[in-house]
Design a protein around this motif. Structure first.
Motif, mmCIF file in Angstrom:
data_model
loop_
_atom_site.group_PDB
_atom_site.id
_atom_site.type_symbol
_atom_site.label_atom_id
_atom_site.label_comp_id
_atom_site.label_asym_id
_atom_site.label_seq_id
_atom_site.Cartn_x
_atom_site.Cartn_y
_atom_site.Cartn_z
ATOM 1 N N TYR A 166 0.832 -1.196 0.000
ATOM 2 C CA TYR A 166 0.000 0.000 0.000
ATOM 3 C C TYR A 166 0.873 1.255 0.000
ATOM 4 O O TYR A 166 1.968 1.261 0.544
ATOM 5 N N ALA A 167 0.373 2.278 -0.611
ATOM 6 C CA ALA A 167 1.085 3.552 -0.574
ATOM 7 C C ALA A 167 1.140 4.057 0.862
ATOM 8 O O ALA A 167 0.150 4.003 1.578
ATOM 9 N N SER A 199 0.927 6.883 2.113
ATOM 10 C CA SER A 199 -0.005 7.965 2.421
ATOM 11 C C SER A 199 -1.332 7.448 2.948
ATOM 12 O O SER A 199 -2.009 8.129 3.716
ATOM 13 N N LEU A 200 -1.739 6.252 2.568
ATOM 14 C CA LEU A 200 -2.993 5.713 3.058
ATOM 15 C C LEU A 200 -2.931 5.434 4.553
ATOM 16 O O LEU A 200 -3.947 5.455 5.232
ATOM 17 N N LEU A 260 -3.413 9.887 4.634
ATOM 18 C CA LEU A 260 -4.809 9.995 4.212
ATOM 19 C C LEU A 260 -5.769 9.921 5.388
ATOM 20 O O LEU A 260 -6.661 10.764 5.528
ATOM 21 N N SER A 275 -10.346 3.159 -8.199
ATOM 22 C CA SER A 275 -9.946 4.516 -7.821
ATOM 23 C C SER A 275 -10.797 5.562 -8.530
ATOM 24 O O SER A 275 -11.137 6.598 -7.944
ATOM 25 N N ASN A 286 -2.165 10.491 -5.668
ATOM 26 C CA ASN A 286 -2.794 9.661 -4.640
ATOM 27 C C ASN A 286 -4.003 10.409 -4.067
ATOM 28 O O ASN A 286 -4.210 11.589 -4.371
ATOM 29 N N PRO A 287 -4.828 9.745 -3.250
ATOM 30 C CA PRO A 287 -6.039 10.404 -2.745
ATOM 31 C C PRO A 287 -5.773 11.625 -1.885
ATOM 32 O O PRO A 287 -6.627 12.520 -1.802
ATOM 33 N N PRO A 310 2.844 8.864 -6.099
ATOM 34 C CA PRO A 310 3.093 7.499 -6.575
ATOM 35 C C PRO A 310 4.230 7.463 -7.590
ATOM 36 O O PRO A 310 4.438 8.407 -8.350
ATOM 37 N N ASP A 313 -4.786 0.425 -9.396
ATOM 38 C CA ASP A 313 -5.577 0.346 -8.168
ATOM 39 C C ASP A 313 -4.841 -0.334 -7.029
ATOM 40 O O ASP A 313 -5.129 -0.078 -5.853
ATOM 41 N N PHE A 365 -3.547 1.398 -3.864
ATOM 42 C CA PHE A 365 -4.428 2.036 -2.888
ATOM 43 C C PHE A 365 -5.553 1.141 -2.371
ATOM 44 O O PHE A 365 -6.162 1.468 -1.366
ATOM 45 N N TRP A 366 -5.862 0.048 -3.052
ATOM 46 C CA TRP A 366 -7.042 -0.760 -2.714
ATOM 47 C C TRP A 366 -6.640 -2.199 -2.392
ATOM 48 O O TRP A 366 -5.671 -2.711 -2.938
#
Length: 418
Positions: free
Chosen positions: A5-6, A8-9, A13, A77, A137-138, A397, A405, A408-409
């Protein structure tokens, strides 16, 4: 093994979203109230305005959400982050739009019309994120939406304060959103964006879902253009709905024809159709106050489809090569150019219908100043936002994880089993 996972999540985030949401709850608890009158100050009752609110809601959530699914490995996403950005931007826009009410009455009063106003601001933010979709990213998207909505509301306040004009939101949201997004992607400038990203691909199944989003937008665009039109003047809303439908119909036919003509194999390009058939709705929405005859709307729709389709076919690559500006969803061709075309059409139509030359010159000056002011502020806000998002603290990213995806997912079927 799936990519991790990135960061930032985990570390960026979640804290950002919780901080924003708790802050919104506190502000709403102390300063926001639901307007208790059955009939609000504009004469709208719940029963006759709620369908229009739902139409706009469907466009913002379903229309844009499905539209962003055309990338073969970015469907989660595209829809998920669209919903996230839309609801955050709407809550923020309600607060910003209600500052005047808070200043004079001590409370921000909300009703269906204020929610529609806020969703219009959110739609402008969604247009902007279409430019950088897949490359951010989100955290980037949420921050970008907050700043874009702030700039959009500031633009409206400055126009009303300095120029004493109050153009409809749908006159400015396409131009502001497109230019804002282009400046952000230009400032960010990914090293691998001189050529197509490895995973920036269009798939058959994802194209079908994306076309579904286009259909939602196409169906509900007449409501989008007419919802903020003054309903007290007889025929205004009906004229806006009819003009929008005719412009959309003409742009759909024209986009198919030009897609075939511009294709080396003489075939229809689905990705062209998805965006270019909406160009008529964009252009006529910007010029809606000057359109009074069906042929005017149809001519605007035809011209917008020509500009959009040709721009989609050729302009995206030239923008990338000449300015190193990577526009993922070709927002410039879908919203920017048709929006400017609609602005020009309104200028010409209003001058034609004005008998007093002094009034015509005065309108032209104010109309030109309005678009110049909007473009200038969107450029400035886009540069500021791009510089802010360029910080490595947001963990952008890597090129090989763009349009994917899995960054992040969760994908249960790819999980490593011990």
């Amino acid at each position: 093994m799936a990519p991790q996972y990135a960061p930032s999540l985990r570390s960026r985030l979640a804290p950002l979203l919780l901080f924003l949401q708790i802050g919104f709850i506190v502000i709403y608890a102390f300063y926001v109230e639901i307007e208790g009158n059955v009939r609000d100050r504009d004469g709208d009752t719940f029963s006759n305005f709620y369908p229009e609110f739902q139409d706009v809601n469907v466009m913002v959530i379903l229309g844009f959400g499905f539209l962003w699914t055309f990338l073969v490995r970015y469907g989660f996403s595209g829809t998920g982050f669209n919903l996230l950005v839309a609801v955050v931007a709407t809550q923020w826009a309600v607060i910003l739009n209600g500052i005047d009410s808070w200043y004079y009455r001590g409370k921000i009063m909300i009703n269906l019309r204020s929610l529609v106003d806020a969703e219009m601001c959110a739609a402008s933010a969604l247009i902007s994120i279409g430019v950088v979709l897949g490359k951010t990213n989100p955290v980037h998207l949420v921050l970008m939406a907050l700043l874009e909505v702030s700039g959009f509301v500031l633009n409206e306040w400055l126009l009303h304060t300095l120029l004493k004009v109050s153009p409809l939101k749908n006159m400015r949201l396409h131009i502001f959103g497109a230019i804002f997004g282009l400046m952000v992607t230009w400032i960010l400038h990914w090293n691998g964006s001189q050529k197509q990203f490895e995973k920036e691909k269009f798939g058959r199944k994802t194209g079908l879902f994306s076309m579904l989003g286009t259909i939602f937008l196409w169906m509900f665009w007449p409501s989008f253009n007419s919802v903020l039109v003054d309903g007290h003047t007889p025929g205004r809303k009906l004229g806006a709905v009819c003009s929008t439908y005719l412009a959309l119909a003409v742009s759909a036919v024209t986009a198919v024809a030009l897609s075939v003509l511009s294709s080396p194999k003489g075939k229809v390009s689905l990705i062209h159709i998805q965006s270019c058939i909406l160009a008529g709705g964009v252009a006529v929405g910007v010029s809606i106050s000057g359109v009074h005859q069906p042929w005017e709307a149809m001519t605007i729709g035809f011209t917008a489809a020509v500009v959009s389709t040709i721009g989609f076919r050729y302009l995206k690559n030239h923008m990338l090569l000449a300015f190193q500006c990577h526009d993922t969803c070709a927002i410039l061709s879908t919203h920017g150019l048709p929006g400017l075309l609609g602005w020009l059409a309104q200028l010409l139509l209003q001058i034609r219908d004005c008998d007093d030359h002094t009034m015509a010159i005065q309108f032209a000056v104010f109309h030109i100043c309005t678009v110049l002011f909007t473009v200038s502020l969107s450029l400035a806000m886009g540069v500021i936002t791009g510089l802010l998002l360029k910080w490595n603290i947001w963990r952008p990213p890597q090129d090989r994880k763009c349009f994917d995806d899995q960054a992040f997912w969760e994908f249960p079927h790819l999980a490593v089993r011990k």
